[in-house]
Each structure stands twice: as structure tokens, then as C-alpha cells.
Motif scaffolding. Structure first.
Motif, mmCIF file in Angstrom:
data_model
loop_
_atom_site.group_PDB
_atom_site.id
_atom_site.type_symbol
_atom_site.label_atom_id
_atom_site.label_comp_id
_atom_site.label_asym_id
_atom_site.label_seq_id
_atom_site.Cartn_x
_atom_site.Cartn_y
_atom_site.Cartn_z
ATOM 1 N N MET A 156 0.963 -1.490 0.184
ATOM 2 C CA MET A 156 -0.097 0.366 -0.261
ATOM 3 C C MET A 156 0.647 1.213 0.421
ATOM 4 O O MET A 156 0.472 2.206 -0.355
ATOM 5 N N GLN A 157 2.217 1.275 1.117
ATOM 6 C CA GLN A 157 3.195 2.211 0.611
ATOM 7 C C GLN A 157 3.447 2.790 -0.450
ATOM 8 O O GLN A 157 3.482 3.852 -1.045
ATOM 9 N N SER A 158 4.469 1.746 -1.794
ATOM 10 C CA SER A 158 4.690 1.686 -2.252
ATOM 11 C C SER A 158 3.424 2.022 -3.620
ATOM 12 O O SER A 158 3.699 2.770 -4.461
ATOM 13 N N ILE A 159 1.749 1.946 -3.232
ATOM 14 C CA ILE A 159 1.258 2.480 -4.189
ATOM 15 C C ILE A 159 0.755 3.938 -4.042
ATOM 16 O O ILE A 159 0.998 4.678 -4.155
ATOM 17 N N LEU A 160 0.088 4.117 -2.801
ATOM 18 C CA LEU A 160 0.173 5.138 -2.212
ATOM 19 C C LEU A 160 0.694 6.603 -2.751
ATOM 20 O O LEU A 160 1.079 7.835 -1.901
ATOM 21 N N LYS A 161 2.357 5.839 -1.768
ATOM 22 C CA LYS A 161 3.838 6.371 -2.124
ATOM 23 C C LYS A 161 3.893 7.383 -0.626
ATOM 24 O O LYS A 161 3.650 8.930 -0.628
ATOM 25 N N LYS A 162 3.055 6.802 0.158
ATOM 26 C CA LYS A 162 3.026 7.341 1.654
ATOM 27 C C LYS A 162 4.198 6.625 2.575
ATOM 28 O O LYS A 162 4.350 5.468 2.117
ATOM 29 N N ARG A 163 4.577 7.541 3.165
ATOM 30 C CA ARG A 163 5.426 7.095 4.556
ATOM 31 C C ARG A 163 5.342 6.269 5.248
ATOM 32 O O ARG A 163 5.574 4.899 5.647
ATOM 33 N N SER A 164 3.584 6.656 5.885
ATOM 34 C CA SER A 164 3.200 5.847 7.086
ATOM 35 C C SER A 164 1.931 5.362 6.750
ATOM 36 O O SER A 164 2.116 5.338 5.599
ATOM 37 N N LYS B 174 -2.980 5.206 8.968
ATOM 38 C CA LYS B 174 -4.130 5.721 8.451
ATOM 39 C C LYS B 174 -4.391 3.910 7.616
ATOM 40 O O LYS B 174 -5.648 3.303 8.020
ATOM 41 N N SER B 175 -3.591 3.321 6.613
ATOM 42 C CA SER B 175 -4.301 1.818 6.123
ATOM 43 C C SER B 175 -4.081 0.988 7.135
ATOM 44 O O SER B 175 -5.456 -0.019 6.919
ATOM 45 N N LEU B 176 -3.410 0.883 8.375
ATOM 46 C CA LEU B 176 -3.568 -0.135 9.493
ATOM 47 C C LEU B 176 -4.699 0.023 10.213
ATOM 48 O O LEU B 176 -5.277 -0.836 10.310
ATOM 49 N N PHE B 177 -5.200 1.455 10.722
ATOM 50 C CA PHE B 177 -6.439 1.663 10.778
ATOM 51 C C PHE B 177 -7.670 0.858 10.190
ATOM 52 O O PHE B 177 -7.625 0.731 10.726
ATOM 53 N N VAL B 178 -7.490 0.779 9.010
ATOM 54 C CA VAL B 178 -8.705 0.794 8.031
ATOM 55 C C VAL B 178 -9.064 -0.290 8.316
ATOM 56 O O VAL B 178 -9.763 -1.384 8.417
ATOM 57 N N VAL B 179 -7.822 -1.568 8.115
ATOM 58 C CA VAL B 179 -7.431 -3.118 8.115
ATOM 59 C C VAL B 179 -8.683 -2.988 9.923
ATOM 60 O O VAL B 179 -9.062 -4.122 9.514
ATOM 61 N N PHE B 180 -7.759 -2.784 10.956
ATOM 62 C CA PHE B 180 -7.844 -3.028 11.808
ATOM 63 C C PHE B 180 -9.325 -2.776 11.919
ATOM 64 O O PHE B 180 -10.349 -3.730 13.037
#
Lengths: 366, 372
Positions: A296-304, A307-313
Motif C-alpha cells: 500500500m505504501q508503494s502504491i500510495l507513495k506514503k511513508r506512514s 492510516k492503512s493499518l487503522f482501516v484494516v483493523f
């Protein structure tokens, strides 16, 4: 920047081995003997050996591919060659499949715990407890996961020994004749043994973090062999202790096996065993979840990845809270998924080896 | 700040979200140590359950409940309504089955309760009761302690002596589902004073109905054939010749016994070769007229001949009853697979037609502190 981060996150060979090994052993250790008897009888051990050899072959393909692109994970390699469009698409498939595996293991862990240890406790409460270690592991990155894998190995290596306690008055005649069904079904059963070795493909991600990349092949083969050791012991002991009709009825034969062990100071050993086994299951969820987040990081080009983790959980929590999927549903979904996943993973590893590993001279030398 | 919040959340979760839904207080529980099942006059199920009571006020040490129902689970529910606390089978030690039940019903489906619930102790031994189950709880064993503990100890001790074999619930399932052998369980006979383990009950393969029993002596031989002896196994042998009335009894303390089974097939005709090797100490030798000149070799030879006859008789008995508790079928499946496929559904019938050759080899290692 990424290089520097990677240097801070370097893992040693033993961490690399443990990381892959602990990812590989997960739910299948509990269910593999039953999965095998759906297709074959005691020849399942042959299927297991064939699965092991195929895994080894594919593992070498992976390392050979990654050797040509030092310092890069497969996601970066894909982006480098295929650009943003197609590269992102394949990464998205990867994110989907790793996330799917992580979810299945996570949800099954909750259900198994509920079933065997705490039948009257609600699933969401259990999930709330499991969420903490998995979140921390995933967030901390590869080095911490590697250390945790070593720790898990340290506190769980006695577990295989416990299984051997069941071995008295056993009958090795169960294994004769060697071929009881047919070679065809033996090969069909390889699909489920190969799935049990799943986890080795994360070497695509772990490879650049390895301190001594030259020893990667050795490391991944050791991990596969350790996994084979566990799976083989479990399968052989189950075949010795139960007969085929019995195994077909059991959902988790390995836990049934533990019910037979009687220690003078401890009853219901499977509860004790399963509580420790939770560590192992966490160590399957965390690396897959990490890989998904990395994608996800490399698709969205974000360092943190917070947020994605939060969504998954949150999704997991909602699924457990609203649907509370049963073991049967989870197994059925997993079965369908595994068929697609095997084709995808097999062809992905092979194609990437052919195009990126074999013919390319590598990034540095070209 | 954020770190602090996170730490607080973790601390909160670990301290307060403990799972207390599954607590079980010992005082509120009446764990069942013994379950018994039999059929009543109207073909209904009668369930007996007994277990310790931990209450301080009560005088009795254990409870005994009798209920009538149509399934085990239902019976347990009814039993629950007769006892103070929750009756659970997670501490189950002994599962008794009345002979009447074994004669009229297939027991296996009723075991479903134990096999389905992950909490039950499937290591509980199954014992057939030749008589009334109620008698056990009214006999004098009560004076020795709680029935669950006493029965378990008696069963275990008889297994160590070699007069019975223990079949835990999981093992029974395996025996019943295995086509290569027939199930067997230990047998117990209660009377007004005490309970006695009388040997092994042999069951039919298809419906687990009662077939016959093996007595204590046959059980010891059976254990040798199964390679399942607990050493030292005491093996009585009667060497007296029937015509001359001379008592000559030998008791062997078997240290090692190994039976090797091989087979030979000639078309549809199967010959099983059973080779039993026994190495033992002489435990007792009651002989009215002593023959010191015979020496240990002579005795060994006589024992050998007698044992061979005993084993032969035992196997002959199994053949006429058409049961295969020893599991000769395992060897047939392993070494004659194509032939096995043709007879696998009627193995016991084929077994009764087999020719069986027994060979024994006894070695007496010690004679105690006296000679001969």
C-alpha cells in the motif's frame, strides 16, 4: 532515504530464517493431516515431500530473481520495470492476497481460541486482545519482527516434543502398502501441502534487508526444511495415532492428538499448547500484514502506514463484530482463494524468474 | 503525548479486557468421574453418573444420580437437574457400559457426546459391566474412596497385572472405525461385596454388539499377541497332565514378549504365522512331585509346548467367534493389499477360514533365589 531506512532495519541470517519459518507454520500445522486425507490415505507423506521439493525450487527462483536487484523489494522492482500503471496493478494483487491470508489467519485464530479455550467469551473481546501484539509487530517493521520470530522459536520449540509423548503402542503398519490410492491423487494432494509451505514467498520482501545476501539461498532452504520437519512430524504422528476415517471427521487433528497426552500435573494439554501457539499464529499474521502495508505504501507513495493499518483493523473488528464468521465459512473461503492463489503465485514466481532473474544481467551490471 | 495515549490504551486493554466469561468455581461444579449407561426394560437409556462432592456441609463424599432418557446429552441435562451444581464430563475417568446395552444397542453413536465436545476427557476408559451398574455404587468399594478414583485404580492395576486391556474412548473410536480389527474393552463384574475385573469383552465389528469374553488368563496371552504388555506380566501356565492327577503349575513373570506375525498366501488361502518370543523369570512353580533331574531346559520345553497349545486355542476361539481383536487384518492389508481389497468388507469371515500356525519360544532367564 529508503536505503538508509533499510540499513537501520537489517536482519541477520538467523532472523531471516526464523522470519520465514515462523510465517510458514501457521494454521496448516493444525489442519494439514485432515486436508491430506480428503485426497489420499497414508501416502500423504509423499505429497508432503513433493510439496517440499517444489517449495525449494520456487524459493531458489525467488532468491535468484532478487539477487539481480540488490537493495530492492519486489514492489520496487515491479515499479522499476513496469511503471506506475501495470506495476501498481500487480502490487495491488499482492496487497490483496497477503491481506487476505492475514485476515483468514487472524479470524481463524479468534475462532479457534474461542472454540477450544474460551467458548463463552465473545469474539470481539478476543480480537481486542490479539490486536495489540499484531499491531505493534506490524508497525515496528522487519527487524523487530525478526527478533520476535527468534523469541517465538525460543519459547515454542518444546511443542513438537510434546507431540512425541503420544507415541507409545503405535503401529507402523498403517503406512503399508506405500501407495493405497493412486499417484494421481497424491499429486492432487500436493496442492494442499504446497499451501502449507506458504510464507516462503515473503522472501521477495525480506531479501533486501538481509545483512549477508549471499547466504539467502541457504537461509530459505533451512527455513523450508524446518517447516518440513514440523509438518512431517505432525502428519506422521497423526497417521500413527488415528485412522483415516477418524481423521476425516476431525477439524484440527493436531489438537485432538494433544488431548491424548496425559501428564500427571496437567490436564487438557491442548489448551496450554494452543495458548503458546497463539504466538506462532501472530507471527503468521504480522509478516503478511506488513507486506500488505508495504505494498500500500508503494502504491500510495506514503511513508506512514498508520492510516492503512487503522482501516484494516477496523475492518477486521467490524467483520468479527457483525458477521462473526464460523470456522466452516472461513475454511470454505480459504479453499476457493487458495486455488487462485496457487496459480497466481506459481506463475508470478516463474515469470519473474524467467524475465528478471535468468535473462537480465541485473541492475548493477547493465 | 500520542505515545502516552497509546500506552494508556494498551494498559487499559490488558488490565480490564480479561476474559472472565469462562470461569468455573469448584464449589459450583460436580465433576463427573464415572458415567454409566445401560438400557432399561422399555429399551430406554439409563444414565448413571457419579462424582465427588466438595461441599463442607454434606456427609457423603460423592453423589450418584440415575436418569432415564433417549440420548446421552438429554440424560446429562436431566442429571443436571438432580444435582447441586453443573455436571461436566471434562474430568471423566471411567465410562461404564452395561452388558444389556452391549447386547441390544450399538454404543458407538452414543459416544458422540464425548467426541464432539472438546472439553471431555477422551482418555477415560471404557469398561463393560457384567451385571448391574447400580451394584457397583452399593458395593463395599465405596469404603475405599470415591468410586471414580477406585475404579480407575482397579482397572489400571489389572492392566499392569495383565488381566485386562484398557480402551480409552478415543481408542474405541479408532478400533470401531478400523476395518482391520474388531473392538474390545475391559470387563468388570460387580457383586454385593466388591468389583472384579474379569477380563476383556470382545465386540462385533459392524454394530459393536457383545460377542464373548476373554478371562484373565486369556487376556494375558492376548496382551502378548498385541505386543502391549506392561512388564512384568504374570502369566500362569498349567502344566498338569489331565489324566494323571499331579498338580504342576507355573507362573511366569514375563519381562519381554514379542509377537511377530507374517503371512503366506496361496490363492485365496491365507496362512498366518504367529511367532511369540517370551523371556521371563520363573515366579512360582508348584509341583507335587519334584523332578530335579529335569533341569531348567526341560521345564522350558514343557512350558513352550503348553504355551503353544494355549495360544493356538485362543486364536481358534477368536476364529470361531469371527472376531479379530488382535488385528491380523493389519498385516493382511499391509502385505497382501490386492487380496485385502477383495475381502475388506468381510475380513472377519475370511479370518475365520485362515490357517494359523503358532510358534512360541520361551526363555527362562531367572529362577529366583532357588534352583529349578
Amino acid at each position: 532515504m529508503i536505503q538508509k531506512k533499510r540499513q537501520l532495519n537489517e536482519i541477520s541470517l538467523s532472523q531471516f530464517v526464523m522470519l520465514i519459518y515462523k510465517t510458514q507454520i501457521g494454521l496448516s500445522v493444525l489442519t494439514l493431516p485432515r486436508q491430506l486425507v480428503e485426497y489420499v490415505e497414508t501416502e500423504g507423506i509423499i505429497s508432503l515431500l513433493i510439496g517440499y521439493m517444489i517449495t525449494n525450487l520456487f524459493s531458489v527462483f525467488i532468491i535468484r530473481t532478487m539477487e539481480k536487484h540488490p537493495g530492492m523489494t519486489i514492489f520496487e522492482v515491479l515499479k522499476h520495470y513496469l511503471g506506475n500503471g501495470l506495476g501498481n496493478l500487480i502490487i495491488l494483487i499482492w496487497v490483496f492476497r497477503t491481506l487476505f491470508i492475514a485476515s483468514i489467519v487472524m479470524l481463524s485464530t479468534v475462532q479457534i481460541t474461542k472454540f477450544w479455550i474460551l467458548p463463552n467469551t465473545s469474539s470481539s473481546l478476543l480480537f481486542a486482545l490479539f490486536f495489540v501484539p499484531i499491531y505493534m509487530l506490524t508497525k515496528q517493521g522487519i527487524q523487530i519482527m525478526g527478533r520476535f520470530a527468534q523469541f517465538v522459536y525460543g519459547i515454542t520449540f518444546w511443542m513438537l516434543g510434546v507431540l512425541f509423548l503420544t507415541l507409545h503402542h503405535v503401529d507402523w503398519l498403517h503406512f503399508l502398502p506405500l501407495i493405497q490410492t493412486s499417484w494421481q491423487s497424491i499429486f492432487v494432494a500436493v496442492s494442499s501441502t504446497f499451501t502449507s509451505f506458504m510464507g516462503f514467498e515473503l522472501a521477495f520482501i525480506f531479501y533486501p534487508y538481509l545483512k549477508q545476501p549471499k547466504k539467502a539461498v541457504k537461509g530459505i532452504l533451512i527455513a523450508n526444511t524446518l517447516t518440513l520437519n514440523i509438518l512431517m512430524s505432525v502428519v506422521v504422528i497423526c497417521y500413527l495415532k488415528f485412522n483415516i476415517q477418524e481423521l476425516k471427521m476431525m477439524i484440527w487433528p493436531t489438537l485432538h492428538l494433544l488431548k491424548l497426552v496425559q501428564l500427571p500435573f496437567l490436564e487438557r494439554l491442548e489448551v496450554f499448547f494452543l495458548s503458546f501457539y497463539l504466538f506462532v499464529l501472530f507471527m503468521t499474521v504480522a509478516p503478511y500484514l506488513y507486506t500488505a502495508m508495504n505494498g500500500m505504501q508503494s502504491i500510495l507513495k506514503k511513508r506512514s502506514t498508520n492510516k492503512s493499518l487503522f482501516v484494516v483493523f477496523s475492518c477486521w473488528f467490524l467483520i468479527i463484530f457483525l458477521l462473526d464468521p464460523t470456522i466452516k465459512e472461513l475454511t470454505d473461503i480459504e479453499k476457493v482463494f487458495n486455488q487462485f492463489d496457487l496459480i497466481f503465485l506459481g506463475s508470478f514466481i516463474f515469470i519473474s524468474w524467467v524475465f528478471l532473474g535468468r535473462w537480465r544481467k541485473g541492475l548493477n551490471s547493465s | 503525548m500520542r505515545k502516552g495515549l497509546f500506552a494508556f490504551c494498551v494498559l487499559f486493554a490488558t488490565v480490564f479486557i480479561t476474559s472472565c466469561g469462562d470461569q468455573m468455581y469448584l464449589e459450583e461444579m460436580e465433576p463427573t468421574l464415572v458415567l454409566g449407561v445401560d438400557v432399561g426394560p422399555n429399551n430406554e437409556l439409563i444414565l448413571y453418573s457419579s462424582g465427588p462432592i466438595f461441599s463442607k456441609e454434606g456427609d457423603i463424599k460423592f453423589h450418584f444420580v440415575e436418569t432415564k432418557a433417549y440420548s446421552m446429552r438429554e440424560a446429562r441435562k436431566l442429571a443436571n437437574s438432580k444435582s447441586q451444581g453443573f455436571i461436566g464430563s471434562r474430568k471423566l475417568q471411567i465410562f461404564l457400559i452395561g452388558k444389556k446395552m452391549l447386547r441390544s444397542k450399538n454404543v458407538y453413536p452414543y459416544l458422540d457426546l464425548f467426541l464432539r465436545d472438546p472439553k471431555t476427557n477422551t482418555n477415560a476408559f471404557i469398561i463393560a459391566v457384567d451385571g448391574s451398574i447400580k451394584d457397583i455404587f452399593q458395593s463395599q468399594i465405596i469404603a475405599k474412596g470415591r468410586p471414580g478414583v477406585v475404579l480407575r485404580n482397579i482397572a489400571k492395576q489389572s492392566f499392569h497385572n495383565g488381566s485386562t486391556i484398557l480402551t480409552p474412548i478415543y481408542e474405541f473410536q479408532r478400533q470401531f472405525l478400523d476395518r482391520r480389527q474388531t473392538p474390545y474393552i475391559s470387563e468388570l463384574k460387580p457383586d454385593s461385596k466388591q468389583v472384579t475385573i474379569t477380563g476383556i469383552t470382545l465386540l462385533k465389528e459392524k454394530n459393536a454388539h457383545y460377542v464373548a469374553s476373554l478371562n484373565n488368563r486369556e487376556s494375558a496371552l492376548f496382551l502378548c499377541l498385541k505386543n502391549q504388555i506392561e512388564t512384568p506380566l504374570s502369566l500362569p501356565i498349567n502344566l498338569s497332565e489331565p489324566k494323571k492327577e499331579k498338580t504342576d503349575l507355573v507362573n511366569l513373570e514375563v519381562k519381554k514378549a514379542k509377537s511377530k506375525i507374517s503371512l503366506q498366501r496361496n490363492g485365496r488361502h491365507l496362512t498366518l504365522h504367529v511367532n511369540v518370543q517370551i523371556s521371563a523369570d520363573l515366579g512360582e512353580h508348584v509341583e507335587i512331585k519334584h523332578h530335579p533331574e529335569e533341569g531348567i531346559e526341560g521345564l522350558q520345553q514343557r512350558i513352550n509346548q503348553q504355551l503353544q497349545i494355549d495360544f493356538q486355542q485362543l486364536i481358534k476361539k477368536l476364529q470361531t467367534l469371527q472376531v479379530d481383536p488382535v488385528g491380523f487384518g493389519r498385516y493382511v492389508k499391509a502385505f497382501e493389499y490386492p487380496y485385502w481389497l477383495t475381502i475388506k468388507d468381510q475380513w472377519t469371515k475370511a479370518f475365520s477360514k485362515c490357517q494359523i500356525k503358532v510358534k512360541t519360544k520361551v526363555k527362562i532367564r531367572g529362577t529366583g533365589v532357588i534352583n529349578g
